[in-house]
Design an enzyme around this catalytic site. Sequence first.
Site, short mmCIF file in Angstrom:
data_model
loop_
_atom_site.label_atom_id
_atom_site.label_comp_id
_atom_site.label_asym_id
_atom_site.label_seq_id
_atom_site.Cartn_x
_atom_site.Cartn_y
_atom_site.Cartn_z
CG HIS A 186 -2.06 0.93 1.09
ND1 HIS A 186 -1.97 2.27 1.37
CD2 HIS A 186 -3.32 0.71 0.64
CE1 HIS A 186 -3.13 2.84 1.11
NE2 HIS A 186 -3.96 1.92 0.66
CG ASP A 220 -8.42 -4.67 -2.70
OD1 ASP A 220 -9.64 -4.55 -2.51
OD2 ASP A 220 -7.71 -3.76 -3.14
N1 ACO Z 1 4.16 -7.51 -4.83
C1 ACO Z 1 5.49 -7.51 -5.05
N2 ACO Z 1 6.27 -6.40 -4.96
C2 ACO Z 1 5.65 -5.27 -4.65
C3 ACO Z 1 4.29 -5.20 -4.41
C4 ACO Z 1 3.53 -6.37 -4.51
N3 ACO Z 1 2.22 -6.38 -4.28
N4 ACO Z 1 3.95 -3.93 -4.12
C5 ACO Z 1 5.07 -3.22 -4.17
N5 ACO Z 1 6.11 -4.03 -4.49
C6 ACO Z 1 7.54 -3.66 -4.59
C7 ACO Z 1 7.84 -2.92 -5.87
O1 ACO Z 1 8.20 -3.81 -6.91
C8 ACO Z 1 8.94 -2.03 -5.45
O2 ACO Z 1 10.13 -2.82 -5.37
P1 ACO Z 1 11.58 -2.19 -5.73
O3 ACO Z 1 11.86 -1.20 -4.64
O4 ACO Z 1 12.49 -3.35 -5.77
O5 ACO Z 1 11.43 -1.52 -7.08
C9 ACO Z 1 8.58 -1.64 -4.02
O6 ACO Z 1 7.79 -2.73 -3.53
C10 ACO Z 1 7.78 -0.35 -3.92
O7 ACO Z 1 6.65 -0.46 -4.79
P2 ACO Z 1 5.93 0.72 -5.51
O8 ACO Z 1 5.27 0.22 -6.75
O9 ACO Z 1 6.85 1.90 -5.62
O10 ACO Z 1 4.83 1.07 -4.42
P3 ACO Z 1 3.59 2.01 -4.67
O11 ACO Z 1 3.36 2.71 -3.38
O12 ACO Z 1 3.75 2.84 -5.89
O13 ACO Z 1 2.41 0.97 -4.97
C11 ACO Z 1 0.61 -0.49 -4.73
C12 ACO Z 1 1.41 0.64 -4.08
C13 ACO Z 1 0.10 -0.05 -6.10
C14 ACO Z 1 -0.61 -0.78 -3.85
C15 ACO Z 1 1.51 -1.75 -4.85
O14 ACO Z 1 1.91 -2.17 -3.57
C16 ACO Z 1 0.84 -2.88 -5.63
O15 ACO Z 1 0.93 -2.91 -6.85
N6 ACO Z 1 0.15 -3.82 -4.89
C17 ACO Z 1 -0.56 -4.88 -5.58
C18 ACO Z 1 -1.90 -4.37 -6.08
C19 ACO Z 1 -2.87 -4.13 -4.95
O16 ACO Z 1 -3.04 -4.96 -4.08
N7 ACO Z 1 -3.55 -2.97 -4.99
C20 ACO Z 1 -4.57 -2.60 -4.02
C21 ACO Z 1 -4.08 -1.48 -3.15
S1 ACO Z 1 -5.26 -1.10 -1.90
C22 ACO Z 1 -6.46 -0.30 -2.73
O17 ACO Z 1 -6.29 0.35 -3.71
C23 ACO Z 1 -7.77 -0.42 -2.22
#
Ligand code: ACO
Length: 432
Positions: free
Chosen positions: A307, A364
Site C-alpha cells: 500500500h 483486498d
Molecule cells: N508484490 C510484489 N512487490 C511489490 C508489491 C507487490 N504487491 N507492491 C510493491 N512491491 C515492490 C515494488 O516492486 C517495489 O520494489 P523495488 O523497490 O524493488 O522496485 C517496491 O515494492 C515499492 O513499490 P511501488 O510500486 O513503488 O509502491 P507504490 O506505493 O507505488 O504501490 C501499490 C502501491 C500499487 C498498492 C503496490 O503495492 C501494488 O501494486 N500492490 C498490488 C496491487 C494491490 O493490491 N492494490 C490494491 C491497493 S489497496 C487499494 O487500492 C484499495
Amino acid sequence: MSEQSAKLSFEGKTFDLPVRVGTENERVLDITALRSSSGLISLDEGYGNTGSCQSRITYIDGERGVLRYRGYPIEELVEHSTFTETAYLLIFGELPTESQLSEFRGRLTEHQFLHENMRHHFEGFPPNAPPMAILSAMINTAGCFQPDLVQPSDDEHFLETVARLMSKVRTIAAASYKTSIGQAIMYPRFDLGYGSNLLHMMFSRPNRSWEVDAEIARALDQIFILHADHEQNCSTSTVRMVASSQANLYASVAAGVCALWGPLHGGANAAVIDMLSQIHERGGRVDSFIEKVKNKEEGVRLMGFGHRVYKNFDPRAKFIKQSCKAVLDKLGVHDPLLDIAMKMEDVALNDPYFVERKLYPNVDFYSGIIMRAIGIPVNMFTVMFAIGRIPGWIANWREVRMNPQGRIYRPRQIYAGPTSRAYIPIERRGGS
Ligand code: ACO
C-alpha cells in the site's frame, strides 16, 4: 494550522516556505508560492510526497495503521455503526441523530427505483460487458434523469441528491449483474436494509425470493464501512480533480468508478482471486509463486499486498481477515483459496523481500474470499468496492465544491520531449 517555515536556497537567493501543521500534527511544506517566488516547480511523480488538498474527512497514519472517518476510529465504526450511518457521517461531518438517520434511510428507500426508461438502457450493453463499465455509464445516465444537477450549497437539494445517488447505485449494480447473466432485473424491496436489498436484487428471481441471512448482510455492511473512504487515493483524487472543474456530482463519481477499476486500485480484489485460483489450479505451490514475485518475472506482483500509505499494517485488512473466517464458518464453506491466501501471507510476512519493502496484506487480500463465499461473482467485486466508496467520493466532491479558495486542479509538468523544430512536408519525410 500554526505556521513555522523552511528555507530553500537556490542560485544565491533564499526563499521562505511555510510549514503548516495539520490537526494530527503532520507537517507539510507549503509550496503554493514556490513558482511565483523562485521560478521553480516541484516534481513528484505518483504524488508520494504531495498533499493535494486540505481535507477534514478522513485521517490515516500509515506507520501506525490508523484510519479514522471524521475523527472516529474505523474499529469503532465497523463494530457499532452501519453503512448508512457511516455514509451520513462522512458526507455531513457528524453522526446523525435518530431522526436524521431515519429521514436519511427513508430517502434512500424512496429513491431506490430507477426511472423505467433507464431500465431499457441495460438492454443496449453486450453480454459479458464489464459491470464497472456499465456502472460508470449508468451513473452518468442517472444524472441525465435529474435535470436540476446538484447545487452543493443548498442543503436540502444536496441531501436529496446524495440519497438518490447512493440508493440508485445499488440498484444499477444489481441490474448490471442481472443483465450480464441474462436474468430479469429485480425491483428493490421497501422492507430491506441497504446491503440486504442489494443481495435481494442480485440473487432473487421473479419466481424465487432469495432469503437474506442477517449475519451475511451485516458482513457485507461492514465491508462497505471499511471501504467508505480512504483520503486521497487514486479514485477519490480523480473525483476531486473532476469536481474542481465544477463538473456535477454524477459525472465526478462516474469518473471515480473508472479510476477504481484498475488492478492496482479497486480491481485488486478480483485480481487476488485470479491469482489464488491460478495457484490452486497449479497444485497450490505458494513458494514458487512467491519466488516469481520476488524475481519480478513478467512484472508479476503479489496482488492484495502493499500500500502506498500503510507501511505497518492495513487496519481494514486485519478486520476483513477475521470476518472472512467467520463468514465461511457461518456458511459452512471450505474454500481452498483461503488456505492458500493464509499460507501466502505467512510466507510473505517472513520473507525479507516483503519485510524490507514493508509490504503487508491490504484490504483486498481477503475481501474477495468473503464475497466469493456469499456467491458474488468475481467480475462484481470491484463494483461492490465502488458501492462502498460512494460516500467518500460524495464527501470529497462536496468539500471541493464548497471550498471558497478552491481552484481548478491543474498540475504542471517537466517537458521532456523534442525542442522546437520546423514542420517537415510529407514528401520530404523519407521512409518506405
Ligand atoms: N508484490 C510484489 N512487490 C511489490 C508489491 C507487490 N504487491 N507492491 C510493491 N512491491 C515492490 C515494488 O516492486 C517495489 O520494489 P523495488 O523497490 O524493488 O522496485 C517496491 O515494492 C515499492 O513499490 P511501488 O510500486 O513503488 O509502491 P507504490 O506505493 O507505488 O504501490 C501499490 C502501491 C500499487 C498498492 C503496490 O503495492 C501494488 O501494486 N500492490 C498490488 C496491487 C494491490 O493490491 N492494490 C490494491 C491497493 S489497496 C487499494 O487500492 C484499495
